[in-house]
Design a protein around this motif. Structure first.
Motif, PDB file in Angstrom:
ATOM      1  N   ALA A   1       0.835  -1.196   0.000  1.00 52.89           N
ATOM      2  CA  ALA A   1       0.000   0.000   0.000  1.00 52.89           C
ATOM      3  C   ALA A   1       0.874   1.252   0.000  1.00 52.89           C
ATOM      4  CB  ALA A   1      -0.932  -0.003   1.205  1.00 52.89           C
ATOM      5  N   THR A   2       1.958   1.230   0.752  1.00 49.64           N
ATOM      6  CA  THR A   2       2.894   2.350   0.766  1.00 49.64           C
ATOM      7  C   THR A   2       3.554   2.511  -0.594  1.00 49.64           C
ATOM      8  OG1 THR A   2       3.345   1.940   3.113  1.00 49.64           O
ATOM      9  CG2 THR A   2       4.888   3.352   1.941  1.00 49.64           C
ATOM     10  N   ALA A   3       3.904   1.377  -1.220  1.00 50.43           N
ATOM     11  CA  ALA A   3       4.533   1.423  -2.542  1.00 50.43           C
ATOM     12  C   ALA A   3       3.631   2.117  -3.555  1.00 50.43           C
ATOM     13  CB  ALA A   3       4.874   0.011  -3.005  1.00 50.43           C
ATOM     14  N   GLU A   4       2.335   1.872  -3.476  1.00 46.80           N
ATOM     15  CA  GLU A   4       1.401   2.536  -4.384  1.00 46.80           C
ATOM     16  C   GLU A   4       1.408   4.050  -4.163  1.00 46.80           C
ATOM     17  OE1 GLU A   4      -2.417   0.774  -3.885  1.00 46.80           O
ATOM     18  OE2 GLU A   4      -1.799  -1.211  -4.601  1.00 46.80           O
ATOM     19  N   GLU A   5       1.495   4.466  -2.892  1.00 46.50           N
ATOM     20  CA  GLU A   5       1.542   5.895  -2.590  1.00 46.50           C
ATOM     21  C   GLU A   5       2.835   6.518  -3.109  1.00 46.50           C
ATOM     22  OE1 GLU A   5       1.030   6.178   1.607  1.00 46.50           O
ATOM     23  OE2 GLU A   5      -1.089   5.589   1.566  1.00 46.50           O
TER      24      GLU A   5
ATOM     25  N   THR B   1       4.579   5.541  -5.698  1.00 41.39           N
ATOM     26  CA  THR B   1       4.462   5.645  -7.151  1.00 41.39           C
ATOM     27  C   THR B   1       3.584   6.819  -7.554  1.00 41.39           C
ATOM     28  OG1 THR B   1       4.759   3.242  -7.357  1.00 41.39           O
ATOM     29  CG2 THR B   1       3.820   4.400  -9.245  1.00 41.39           C
ATOM     30  N   ARG B   2       2.453   6.981  -6.859  1.00 35.85           N
ATOM     31  CA  ARG B   2       1.558   8.096  -7.174  1.00 35.85           C
ATOM     32  C   ARG B   2       2.220   9.447  -6.907  1.00 35.85           C
ATOM     33  NH1 ARG B   2      -2.523   4.844  -4.665  1.00 35.85           N
ATOM     34  NH2 ARG B   2      -2.378   6.108  -2.764  1.00 35.85           N
ATOM     35  N   ALA B   3       3.119   9.478  -5.919  1.00 32.61           N
ATOM     36  CA  ALA B   3       3.791  10.737  -5.571  1.00 32.61           C
ATOM     37  C   ALA B   3       4.925  11.083  -6.522  1.00 32.61           C
ATOM     38  CB  ALA B   3       4.312  10.667  -4.139  1.00 32.61           C
ATOM     39  N   GLY B   4       5.282  10.158  -7.399  1.00 28.24           N
ATOM     40  CA  GLY B   4       6.326  10.442  -8.379  1.00 28.24           C
ATOM     41  C   GLY B   4       7.623   9.703  -8.172  1.00 28.24           C
ATOM     42  N   GLY B   5       7.656   8.774  -7.225  1.00 34.34           N
ATOM     43  CA  GLY B   5       8.867   8.018  -6.970  1.00 34.34           C
ATOM     44  C   GLY B   5       8.805   6.613  -7.523  1.00 34.34           C
ATOM     45  N   THR B   6       9.873   5.865  -7.300  1.00 30.10           N
ATOM     46  CA  THR B   6       9.953   4.459  -7.666  1.00 30.10           C
ATOM     47  C   THR B   6      10.033   3.644  -6.385  1.00 30.10           C
ATOM     48  OG1 THR B   6      11.133   4.976  -9.713  1.00 30.10           O
ATOM     49  CG2 THR B   6      11.286   2.712  -8.912  1.00 30.10           C
ATOM     50  N   ALA B   7       9.259   2.587  -6.280  1.00 33.56           N
ATOM     51  CA  ALA B   7       9.195   1.817  -5.036  1.00 33.56           C
ATOM     52  C   ALA B   7       9.726   0.403  -5.228  1.00 33.56           C
ATOM     53  CB  ALA B   7       7.765   1.763  -4.516  1.00 33.56           C
TER      54      ALA B   7
END
Length: 337
Positions: A45-49, A51-57
């Protein structure tokens, strides 16, 4: 191995609270964020956030109290991204109750995660950072590592040890001229799921000692330290507590003991039902905020105005000592009993 031009940041305890908010902040800068914690659903769930914020998870499930898992975290990060720029030791658990009531096994677990986890993180990443010739290690400690309180003694012991770890490490890396920068973050109480996950032996659920701050107050400090290394950065009231403690531990004892508030303010009017993340991660997708207080301060003025600027911090400390000394001097000498 795939190299990246993005900043590569590893965060332990990234599934909730401070770690999760910090991941969001680094993601907003376009960083590659490696997310480590025990709870896989919350990590994803954090990884999705991120990605949405512009980073790579990158999700790497990790129990920081287990050395092979922490070693794997560091190695897999370098294999995937080619390097590590920032390592944030943040994972923590706790238990509430008088030391007399706490099982030895619970004390062991708190010390393992909250202290040994930091040591393992440093041991895993330091050879990589030294080989690179650059990098930052940021340890999220606590103001309670400078001044202990009742009902959280094992946690306070661990955080005190964490402070010692980074003090010694800072000098070793300076002598080695390794290019590795060390910063310790010392928050006051932060409104995270920490208080709903902690084990309690008080019969009621635990509560944070006011004043309470939002997780972003800490996340901002961590991101700042990645670019502007500082020895210590205090968040909010932790700074004032540390100052009084250094001036007079006995006075701090008396202030904390007034009316028994240091006990009562750590207890919610809510019965405990055995909630605990000591041995198993909290189920679900996790969250940043805890919602255990009606209002949490969005940021710390102390941190922004003084904590980010060491010269101002020293001046503020001198001024505080002078003011307290002047007030004590006005009272005159103590009368013999």
């Amino acid at each position: 191995m795939s190299a990246t031009s993005q900043r590569v940041v590893v965060i332990t305890g990234a599934s909730s609270g401070i770690g999760r908010e910090t991941a969001r902040h680094f993601a907003a800068q376009g960083a590659a964020v490696v997310l480590a914690a025990r709870g896989e659903p919350a990590l994803h769930a954090t990884a999705e956030e991120v990605t949405r914020a512009g980073g790579t998870a990158l999700v790497v499930p990790t129990d920081v109290a287990v050395w092979p898992q922490v070693e794997h975290l560091a190695k897999s990060t370098r294999e995937h991204f080619g390097r590590i720029d920032v390592w944030v030791n943040n994972a923590a658990v706790s238990g509430y109750g008088e030391l007399n009531t706490m099982p030895v096994e619970a004390i062991h677990r708190i010390l393992d995660v909250d202290l040994r986890g930091h040591v393992y993180g440093v041991k895993a990443v330091l050879p990589i950072l030294r080989e690179q010739g650059h990098g930052a290690i940021i340890g999220v400690s606590s103001g309670l590592g400078v001044r202990a309180v009742p009902l959280m003694i094992p946690y306070c012991i661990a955080k005190s040890g964490v402070n010692a770890l980074y003090e010694g490490l800072r000098l070793e890396e300076r002598r080695a001229r390794s290019g590795v920068r060390i910063t310790t973050i010392l928050p006051a109480s932060i409104d995270t799921p920490f208080y709903d996950s902690a084990r309690s032996w008080m019969g009621v659920r635990p509560a944070p000692i006011p004043p309470v701050y939002q997780p972003k107050a800490v996340a901002e400090a961590v991101v700042f330290a990645a670019d502007h290394p500082r020895r210590d950065i205090y968040i909010g009231a932790a700074a004032q507590l540390a100052m009084v403690q250094r001036i007079s531990p006995a006075l701090t004892d008396r202030l904390l003991a007034l009316g028994g508030q240091v006990f009562t303010r750590q207890q919610r009017d809510e019965p405990d039902r055995g909630q605990s993340n000591l041995t198993e991660p909290t189920p679900g997708d996790g969250a940043v905020d805890g919602g255990v207080v009606r209002f949490a301060l969005p940021r710390s003025r102390w941190t922004r105005l003084v904590g980010f600027h060491p010269a101002l911090a020293r001046s503020a400390a001198i001024a505080s000592v002078g003011t307290i000394g002047w007030r004590l001097a006005r009272r005159g000498p103590a009368r013999p009993r």
